[in-house]
Design a protein around this motif. Sequence first.
Motif, PDB file in Angstrom:
ATOM      1  N   HIS A   1      53.811  40.208  54.557  1.00  0.00           N
ATOM      2  CA  HIS A   1      52.697  39.146  54.745  1.00  0.00           C
ATOM      3  C   HIS A   1      51.552  39.046  53.176  1.00  0.00           C
ATOM      4  O   HIS A   1      51.771  40.090  53.286  1.00  0.00           O
ATOM      5  CB  HIS A   1      52.660  39.946  56.309  1.00  0.00           C
TER       6      HIS A   1
ATOM      7  N   GLU B   1      53.079  29.860  54.520  1.00  0.00           N
ATOM      8  CA  GLU B   1      53.115  30.163  56.148  1.00  0.00           C
ATOM      9  C   GLU B   1      54.327  29.400  56.468  1.00  0.00           C
ATOM     10  O   GLU B   1      54.506  28.634  56.564  1.00  0.00           O
ATOM     11  CB  GLU B   1      51.566  29.352  55.998  1.00  0.00           C
TER      12      GLU B   1
ATOM     13  N   GLU C   1      60.500  44.175  58.415  1.00  0.00           N
ATOM     14  CA  GLU C   1      60.010  44.105  59.319  1.00  0.00           C
ATOM     15  C   GLU C   1      59.480  42.574  57.576  1.00  0.00           C
ATOM     16  O   GLU C   1      59.859  43.013  56.332  1.00  0.00           O
ATOM     17  CB  GLU C   1      58.174  44.583  58.380  1.00  0.00           C
ATOM     18  N   PRO C   2      59.367  41.190  58.484  1.00  0.00           N
ATOM     19  CA  PRO C   2      58.545  40.241  57.708  1.00  0.00           C
ATOM     20  C   PRO C   2      57.198  40.245  56.419  1.00  0.00           C
ATOM     21  O   PRO C   2      56.723  41.497  56.668  1.00  0.00           O
ATOM     22  CB  PRO C   2      58.406  39.159  58.520  1.00  0.00           C
TER      23      PRO C   2
ATOM     24  N   TYR D   1      62.232  38.265  54.626  1.00  0.00           N
ATOM     25  CA  TYR D   1      62.472  39.425  54.747  1.00  0.00           C
ATOM     26  C   TYR D   1      62.551  39.698  53.179  1.00  0.00           C
ATOM     27  O   TYR D   1      63.511  39.250  52.888  1.00  0.00           O
ATOM     28  CB  TYR D   1      63.636  39.476  55.464  1.00  0.00           C
TER      29      TYR D   1
ATOM     30  N   SER E   1      51.940  39.785  45.233  1.00  0.00           N
ATOM     31  CA  SER E   1      52.013  39.021  45.702  1.00  0.00           C
ATOM     32  C   SER E   1      52.495  37.829  43.918  1.00  0.00           C
ATOM     33  O   SER E   1      51.839  38.299  43.314  1.00  0.00           O
ATOM     34  CB  SER E   1      51.267  37.643  45.851  1.00  0.00           C
TER      35      SER E   1
ATOM     36  N   ASP F   1      48.440  37.829  51.992  1.00  0.00           N
ATOM     37  CA  ASP F   1      46.397  37.116  52.136  1.00  0.00           C
ATOM     38  C   ASP F   1      46.626  36.369  51.230  1.00  0.00           C
ATOM     39  O   ASP F   1      45.692  37.214  50.618  1.00  0.00           O
ATOM     40  CB  ASP F   1      45.293  38.580  53.082  1.00  0.00           C
TER      41      ASP F   1
ATOM     42  N   ALA G   1      56.465  35.337  50.212  1.00  0.00           N
ATOM     43  CA  ALA G   1      55.542  34.838  51.746  1.00  0.00           C
ATOM     44  C   ALA G   1      54.447  34.600  51.071  1.00  0.00           C
ATOM     45  O   ALA G   1      53.945  34.135  52.015  1.00  0.00           O
ATOM     46  CB  ALA G   1      55.389  36.671  51.343  1.00  0.00           C
TER      47      ALA G   1
ATOM     48  N   GLU H   1      59.206  33.273  57.930  1.00  0.00           N
ATOM     49  CA  GLU H   1      59.263  35.063  58.258  1.00  0.00           C
ATOM     50  C   GLU H   1      60.375  34.827  57.141  1.00  0.00           C
ATOM     51  O   GLU H   1      61.561  34.499  56.877  1.00  0.00           O
ATOM     52  CB  GLU H   1      59.820  35.331  59.288  1.00  0.00           C
TER      53      GLU H   1
END
Length: 526
Positions: free
Chosen positions: A184, A149, A181-182, A154, A275, A186, A146, A152
């Motif tokens: 995300h 950028e 929902e994918p 999943y 992540s 930061d 993820a 998407e």
Amino acid sequence: MLIKIYSAAPVGIDAVPVTIEVHATPGYDFTLVGLPDNAVKESHDRILAALTVNGFEALRRSFTINMAPADIKKEGAAFDLPLAIGMLAGDEKLKSNKLEQYMIMGELSLDGSLQPIRGALPIALCARKEGFKGLILPAANAGEAAVVEGLEVYGLDNLLDVVHFLNGTAKDELNPEDKFEPVHIDVQALFDELAFPTDLDFSDVRGQFKVRRAVEIAAAGGHNMIMVGPPGAGKSMIAKRIPTILPPLTLEEALETTKIHSIAGLTNKRNVAGSSLIVQRPFRSPHHTITDVALVGGGTNPHPGEISLAHNGVLFLDELPEYKRSALEVMRQPLEDRKITVARAKDTVEYPASFMLVAAMNPCPCGHYGENNPAHPCTCTPAQIHRYLAKISGPLLDRIDIQCEIESVPYEQLRETQPGESSAVMRERVLKARKVQHERFKHSKLVHCNAIMNSKMVRQYCALDEECDKLLEYSMSKLGLSARAYDRILKVARTIADLEGSGNIQKQHLLEAISYRSLDRNSWGG
């Protein structure tokens, strides 16, 4: 009926797209072509078990499956999920217009749950490059993928979830509002939170001012370094703190570093809220029993070794003479080329290996040669010391820019209550010097610090005045240094000048650089 499913195969630290073509006809046969390895060939049994456990009726078709391109070997169980989806679509148990929009990867358990795969980040980058809308893969790998950028991602838990997602149905019939929902991530928040480790700091180091200076120069220019001294002098302690004064990883470096660790299967397998992006510079410290292949990479199925896992970071070799001579010698070319090429009969794989080598060793087998300490006299004979030091070849030592002797810490310094200079203070000076180098090499894509300069750059940026030139000529003759040592002295002198904010290399900079090339192995043996 012809169905196409899209996936990818890791090659080196990147991934290439793989198209799985499924041709379904009446019958009960199964044929798989396209250079699959044994793990891929065994997928048929895993897929049938997973389909049965999850309530799908026995497939009533014969399947001929081609994995294109056929000249790239398909390895591992990560193709289980795309093969299963292709078979379900071919048997008309899955009808979806999303198959062309997503790349699919995942290993199936017999109960249909998805197991983590290797190379999630390279696969995600490949999916974005090829223009796919998204990537479907196991939930354990979603955080890693993820960070890419514009894609998407999943992360799903099992085969049924994948089928529901592709069919556009709710994953829970009792809760239709619960949608897929994918994931995300930061990325900037990760860098801000984890950029520097907090448990290690140079303020813990007592004394050793000369070595701290040498370490700062090495970090400022990305130079290789070796510390020679008795046991307990702090060599390992100092080495472990070097990453705390190095510049933070850029996003590009973080992605490249994470790709290598992902291919090796070493990225953290966190839940979808986390992540596995590596935002701290790697510090690899392999044991001296390591094999040649484990150190430099390769093997029957090529994989990155420790020198590639240390890419953009530090490779620490403690007790250097204890390593096998053959393992050390194979590092000579990667130290020059900053990459390792693994050649096989059918394929050639290249792994990056731009690392900062930090080595440590004792001056003799017992470790106490040269110490003025009656409690620990050296018990080694000259012959034993010679054999011990002979394990480190001249060509390898010649590739180490900074060679520093380290002494035991006096008792008075151990009792000091005031902490030493912190990593943050040292890092500020290193960052200032690196900023100068960044501006110097801004037009080069391959060079970002002084240690990587080629000969042309050395002549351009390390020019000496007449006095310095004569000084270096005398030192080269007196110390019997090689042409390689000449370049490396100039590179270190350039870094020292950068730390001092000097545009030109001055006499004091050159003298200090020469002092780091003055280790005489013959003198260690008496």
